[in-house]
Design a protein around this motif. Structure first.
Motif, PDB file in Angstrom:
ATOM      1  N   ALA A 647      24.535  65.904  60.190  1.00  0.00           N
ATOM      2  CA  ALA A 647      23.642  65.890  61.059  1.00  0.00           C
ATOM      3  C   ALA A 647      24.030  66.758  62.394  1.00  0.00           C
ATOM      4  O   ALA A 647      23.316  67.438  62.912  1.00  0.00           O
ATOM      5  N   VAL A 648      25.306  66.287  62.737  1.00  0.00           N
ATOM      6  CA  VAL A 648      25.740  67.154  64.011  1.00  0.00           C
ATOM      7  C   VAL A 648      25.859  68.728  63.767  1.00  0.00           C
ATOM      8  O   VAL A 648      25.573  69.427  64.305  1.00  0.00           O
ATOM      9  N   MET A 649      26.257  68.906  62.550  1.00  0.00           N
ATOM     10  CA  MET A 649      26.400  70.364  62.159  1.00  0.00           C
ATOM     11  C   MET A 649      25.019  71.121  62.034  1.00  0.00           C
ATOM     12  O   MET A 649      25.010  72.290  62.278  1.00  0.00           O
ATOM     13  N   ALA A 654      27.494  73.653  68.023  1.00  0.00           N
ATOM     14  CA  ALA A 654      28.341  74.014  69.233  1.00  0.00           C
ATOM     15  C   ALA A 654      29.230  73.180  69.591  1.00  0.00           C
ATOM     16  O   ALA A 654      30.468  73.406  70.105  1.00  0.00           O
ATOM     17  N   ALA A 655      28.910  71.623  69.460  1.00  0.00           N
ATOM     18  CA  ALA A 655      29.595  70.815  69.850  1.00  0.00           C
ATOM     19  C   ALA A 655      31.073  70.736  68.834  1.00  0.00           C
ATOM     20  O   ALA A 655      32.187  70.352  69.318  1.00  0.00           O
ATOM     21  N   LEU A 656      30.811  70.831  67.654  1.00  0.00           N
ATOM     22  CA  LEU A 656      31.893  71.234  66.766  1.00  0.00           C
ATOM     23  C   LEU A 656      32.752  72.463  66.992  1.00  0.00           C
ATOM     24  O   LEU A 656      33.892  72.247  66.536  1.00  0.00           O
ATOM     25  N   ALA A 690      34.886  71.923  55.373  1.00  0.00           N
ATOM     26  CA  ALA A 690      35.830  72.450  55.966  1.00  0.00           C
ATOM     27  C   ALA A 690      35.860  73.923  56.202  1.00  0.00           C
ATOM     28  O   ALA A 690      36.166  74.562  57.094  1.00  0.00           O
ATOM     29  N   ILE A 691      35.251  74.355  55.170  1.00  0.00           N
ATOM     30  CA  ILE A 691      34.915  75.889  55.177  1.00  0.00           C
ATOM     31  C   ILE A 691      34.045  76.258  56.315  1.00  0.00           C
ATOM     32  O   ILE A 691      34.209  77.284  56.955  1.00  0.00           O
ATOM     33  N   ALA A 692      32.823  75.628  56.432  1.00  0.00           N
ATOM     34  CA  ALA A 692      31.914  75.702  57.215  1.00  0.00           C
ATOM     35  C   ALA A 692      32.606  75.590  58.807  1.00  0.00           C
ATOM     36  O   ALA A 692      32.208  76.774  59.430  1.00  0.00           O
ATOM     37  N   LEU A 693      33.630  74.686  59.033  1.00  0.00           N
ATOM     38  CA  LEU A 693      34.111  74.547  60.488  1.00  0.00           C
ATOM     39  C   LEU A 693      35.182  75.897  60.343  1.00  0.00           C
ATOM     40  O   LEU A 693      35.263  76.341  61.760  1.00  0.00           O
ATOM     41  N   LEU A 696      33.086  78.608  61.630  1.00  0.00           N
ATOM     42  CA  LEU A 696      32.501  78.379  62.960  1.00  0.00           C
ATOM     43  C   LEU A 696      33.844  78.835  63.966  1.00  0.00           C
ATOM     44  O   LEU A 696      33.654  79.619  64.902  1.00  0.00           O
ATOM     45  N   ASN A 697      34.831  78.423  63.651  1.00  0.00           N
ATOM     46  CA  ASN A 697      36.157  78.553  64.596  1.00  0.00           C
ATOM     47  C   ASN A 697      37.691  78.710  63.473  1.00  0.00           C
ATOM     48  O   ASN A 697      37.804  77.799  63.185  1.00  0.00           O
TER      49      ASN A 697
END
Length: 934
Positions: A647-649, A654-656, A690-693, A696-697
């Motif tokens: 849900a956060v993703m 942006a928060a993550l 983990a891959i998505a994060l 992101l960064n």
């Protein structure tokens, strides 16, 4: 296959039919041709492991498989000399004049199921396969364990035929490997078959001192009840060593093997074993690329058929579907279920033409035997060497001829073969038999075959009795042939005694209401409803909440990265607009009466009761993410579950993105005492996240704390990608779980790293818990339908392999998370499989039921004791007018609900209810026969 043209609904398929050089109608599968064939290999023992003894191969669909000649191996066909087989064939079945044929088929849909090829480990020189005799593959080891194998089930090692006491299994041979082969995927089945082989080995070896070790990277026991099986193996002494042996050397004097490996903490170890078993993986079948070219369909990078998560058996060519390991490596339950999925897709494609080519098998009029003297024929099966290798079948046959009412007793090599069935029919007619006893294998699989033979012979199908002298005798008394023979005589004598009292039983029929009820409006329920409606069946879909979609609203992407929400919205739109689907939201099932073909339920919708009639029901009540009770969950907002992270993703990525460190903890609430099962999807979900994060960064530090990473099948690619991106995986043991604590305002996770051999403290901006999946409460449904759930609350299938979507109650089918945790593509496949199975009932106007049912006698006085014990609610009390003009009570049986279990008959103190085929007189006759001396 030669050529394919046309489109869905109208394909023209040209198939090359290779010559078999054996006339199937003449072949009796005696095996003399293979035995006499001079094309032999030097080592008869190792050749037996591979089941290849000559130029002859097993062929066909009948049991046993008949023979065909491999043209590339036959000496005559390759060199022009020999024909030894022709001289020895007792039925003149050899025909070298047979030519290749091209057969043209006109079909509306195609299902491709070419299977898989076992990986050949010969190229792995460091394992010594093909050079060290006591190194075998897992399939070869299966042959060693098999009662029909080269050692007749007596486990011996190849080098000296001594019983092995120390056996090692090496996992992931030909799987999860991009260094020495191109098979980066997990083959999904190897861990479980290695555990099974280890447990079976313990049954096949005598005495103590057995040492079995399974060397592995991750144990992937991710199926239903699999983790219990794994834990049970550990409790029974099977060693599990987390290591990948790097070399195998010959043992002393070339007997046994020496394994060298490095433990998780870096220590070099050397161990001697009597045998090493290579757990080989699956590869695409040899002709998969050829098939893909002929059908003009795409393959993935591993050469498996390319499908999507939303259409798991549909290829890139419309109207062409796949099943089994051609789509991806998978275990039997999933392969069988997806075969039904493919059948469902084909049925939808062919719906306008349904029934046009259907043919009904006809039988001669049944011969009345009520006034005839009892004439019993006994057919004793050798089952190759399965029975005859232990039991003296000639002695049993000779003994059967001495039994009362037996006028014929014969021994057959394979009683279930097509030619033996024809022979039986002739013998029944020739000797005027009116009862038949088959001494062979289990009636569970073969009784319908013999019943059909009786019907062809104009006899009632229930005048056959089976004595299971294989499963209940030769297979369990392999070391006691004399006692096994004596027991076989006892079994035959008991079967003859019972058969002598058998009477014709008539099957009843029930009308089928051509409507389906689907319970649950999530992804599984909606796909089941659509698949039924697309086959033109009226369907009622119940959803307890005020909107369809279930867990689909909370999942972002599939394992292959497809966005779920747009697809979910399109499915909901299709369901709500489909003219054959009636959606009832805020609905609750209150009652369920009736049986297969004709159910009636009261449904409460928005507080109002309404009746629904239907012929079948698909239960898809779903599951939910559990709420963790550890790791500061509900105490710190930075600690969240998978779905909360999604849900956060989805809503605030942006928060993550600002986070410097994220930690995932696996198996939170799974694989423990409370929930001793794997939730199947969690490892892949964490790896995807983990891959998505990382995307992101890329500078973010990501840690996945796990017990095993279970990214089975091609999901292994995600695991490898995550490691390549720098995601750190740290293993923990269940007795040394991570500890989550606060350090001021900071969140810290402490875990012991088995590679570094030291505790590690990780600062975490976010902590994601892989919470267990548990089924929604199904207690009321179980009570209403008298269906079954396992100890974890998941609804049970009738048989995990043979009937993976049918429930034990006829007319009920199961799909989705309520059956067991599974990813979206498997949920959709199971839902469509359930629809396919349900359609086999709905497509009939009436159903013929089995005749083994309870029936009421004149001794019933209506005491109702039997009603209390009937597990299927098949009995009811009714009033009737007696000869004395008074009202009496007695029970009645609903044959559609009755399973013939016999609890009612065992409970009744007065003989007021019996079971057809198992009357008290028949049971007494069997007991009396058992007490006689053979």
């Amino acid at each position: 296959m030669v050529e394919v043209s046309g489109d869905v609904g109208n394909f023209t398929v040209k198939v090359k039919k290779n010559p078999r050089y054996i006339e199937m109608d003449k072949c009796i599968a005696c095996g003399l041709c293979a035995q006499k064939c001079p094309r032999k290999v030097d080592d008869e023992f190792n050749m037996g492991l591979n089941q290849r003894k000559s130029a002859f191969i097993k062929y066909g669909q009948s049991v046993p498989l008949k023979y065909a000649i491999d043209g590339q191996s036959c000496i005559y066909l390759t060199r022009g000399k020999c024909k030894a087989c022709e001289k020895f064939c007792p039925t003149s079945a050899i025909n070298f004049e047979e030519k290749e044929q091209i057969v043209t088929l006109n079909v509306g849909a195609v299902i491709l199921a070419p299977g898989f090829k076992p990986f050949d480990p010969s190229g792995f020189d460091f394992y010594g396969y093909g050079k060290i005799r006591d190194v075998v593959t897992s399939l070869e080891y299966e042959r060693l364990l098999s009662s029909s194998g080269p050692c007749m089930g007596h486990l011996v090692r190849p080098s000296d035929r001594q019983e092995p006491r120390r056996i090692a299994w090496i996992q992931c041979v030909g799987s999860r490997n991009t260094n020495r082969c191109d098979n980066g995927y997990c083959s999904s089945v190897c861990c479980m078959y290695a555990i099974k082989e280890a447990l079976v080995t313990a049954e096949h070896t005598s005495g103590g001192g057995l040492d079995q070790a399974i060397f592995y990277m991750d144990i992937r026991s991710h199926g239903k009840e699999f983790d219990r099986f794994y834990e049970g193996a550990k409790a029974k002494g099977v060693r599990f060593v987390r290591a990948r042996p790097h070399s195998i050397d010959p043992g002393q004097d070339n007997h046994g093997v020496t394994l060298r490996y490095t433990t998780e903490d870096g220590r070099m170890q050397v161990e001697d074993f009597d045998m090493a078993v290579l757990s080989i993986g699956m590869e695409p079948s040899a002709d998969s690329q050829g098939l893909a070219g002929i059908f003009n369909l795409e393959l993935d990078h591993y050469r498996f058929a390319k499908t999507t998560d939303f259409a798991p058996v549909s290829t890139t060519r419309p109207g062409v579907f796949v099943a089994g390991a051609f789509q991806a490596p998978k275990a039997i339950p999933r392969a069988v279920a997806e075969a039904s999925t493919a059948a469902c897709e084909a049925a939808v494609a062919l719906m306008p033409s349904r029934g046009e080519l259907t043919q009904q098998k006809t039988y001669p009029a049944e011969r009345s035997v009520s006034a005839d003297e009892v004439r019993i024929g006994v057919f004793v099966c050798s089952c190759g060497i399965n029975i005859a290798g232990i039991v003296n079948v000639d002695e049993v046959t000779k003994y059967a001829r001495t039994l009362p009412h037996v006028v014929l007793a014969e021994n057959n090599l394979f009683s279930c073969s097509a030619d033996t069935q024809e022979l039986m029919a002739k013998k029944i007619s020739e000797h005027r038999l009116n009862r038949v006893v088959i001494a062979a294998c289990t009636p569970r699989t073969h009784e319908p075959l013999f019943q059909d033979t009786l019907m062809v012979s104009a006899l009632n199908p229930y005048l056959v009795e089976m004595a299971n002298i294989r499963n209940q005798n030769s297979w369990v008394h392999q070391r006691e042939p004399e006692r096994a023979t004596a027991k076989a005589k006892d079994q035959v004598r008991m079967a003859v005694a019972k058969a002598g009292l058998s009477v014709p039983i008539q099957r009843s029929k029930v009308n089928v209401v051509p409507k389906a009820l689907v319970i649950g409006g999530g992804m599984a329920g909606m796909h089941a409803a659509l698949s039924l409606a697309d086959q033109d069946f009226q369907t009622v879909l119940l959803e307890k909440s005020d909107r369809l979609g279930g867990n689909g609203w909370r999942v972002n992407t599939t394992d292959r990265g497809l966005a779920v929400r747009p697809y979910l919205e399109s499915v909901i739109e299709r369901v709500e607009k489909h003219p054959k689907i009636k959606v009832l939201k805020n609905a609750e099932l209150k009652t369920a009466v009736g049986s297969v073909g004709s159910f009636v339920s009261e449904v409460r919708v928005d507080g109002e009761e309404r009746a629904v009639t239907y012929g079948v029901a698909v239960i898809a009540t779903g599951g939910k993410e559990s709420r963790p009770e550890e790791y500061l969950y509900d105490e710190d907002s930075r600690v969240m579950t998978h779905l909360e992270f999604d849900a956060v993703m989805r809503d605030n990525p942006a928060a993550l993105k600002k986070a410097q460190s994220v930690v995932f903890i696996q198996c939170v609430g799974s694989r423990d005492e409370r929930r001793p099962y794997c939730s199947r999807v969690c490892c892949t979900h964490s790896v995807k996240a983990a891959i998505a994060l990382k995307e992101l960064n890329s500078q973010m530090n990501i840690y996945v704390l796990n017990r095993d990473i279970r990214t089975y099948g091609e999901r292994e690619d995600l695991y490898r990608k995550a490691r390549d991106l720098g995601v750190i995986f740290i293993r923990y043991d269940v007795d040394r779980k991570p500890v989550v604590r606060r350090e001021g305002d900071d969140l810290a996770v402490d875990v012991f790293d088995p590679i570094l051999q030291m505790p590690v403290s990780i600062a975490a901006d976010h902590l994601v818990l892989a919470a267990a999946i548990e089924p929604n409460v199904t207690k009321d449904l179980v009570e209403l339908y008298k269906c079954a759930a396992n100890a974890d609350g998941f609804l049970n299938e009738a048989h995990p392999k043979l009937r993976p979507v049918d429930m034990a109650v006829d007319g009920l089918f199961v799909a989705g998370l309520c059956n067991y945790p599974k990813p979206l593509n498997e949920t959709i496949a199971q839902a469509k499989a359930a629809a396919a199975r349900a359609a086999t009932i709905l497509s009939q106007t009436e159903m013929t039921l089995d005749a083994i049912k309870s029936f009421v006698t004149e001794k019933c006085d209506g005491c109702a004791l039997c009603l209390d014990v009937c597990p299927y609610r098949a009995l009811q009390l009714e009033d009737y007018q007696g000869d004395d003009s008074r009202t009496h009570r007695r029970i009645t049986t609903d044959p559609a609900l009755c399973k013939g279990c016999g609890l009612c008959a065992a409970t009744c103190p007065k003989g007021g209810v019996y079971v057809h085929g198992f009357t008290l007189d028949q049971l007494k006759a069997q007991v009396a026969a058992a007490l006689e001396a053979a």
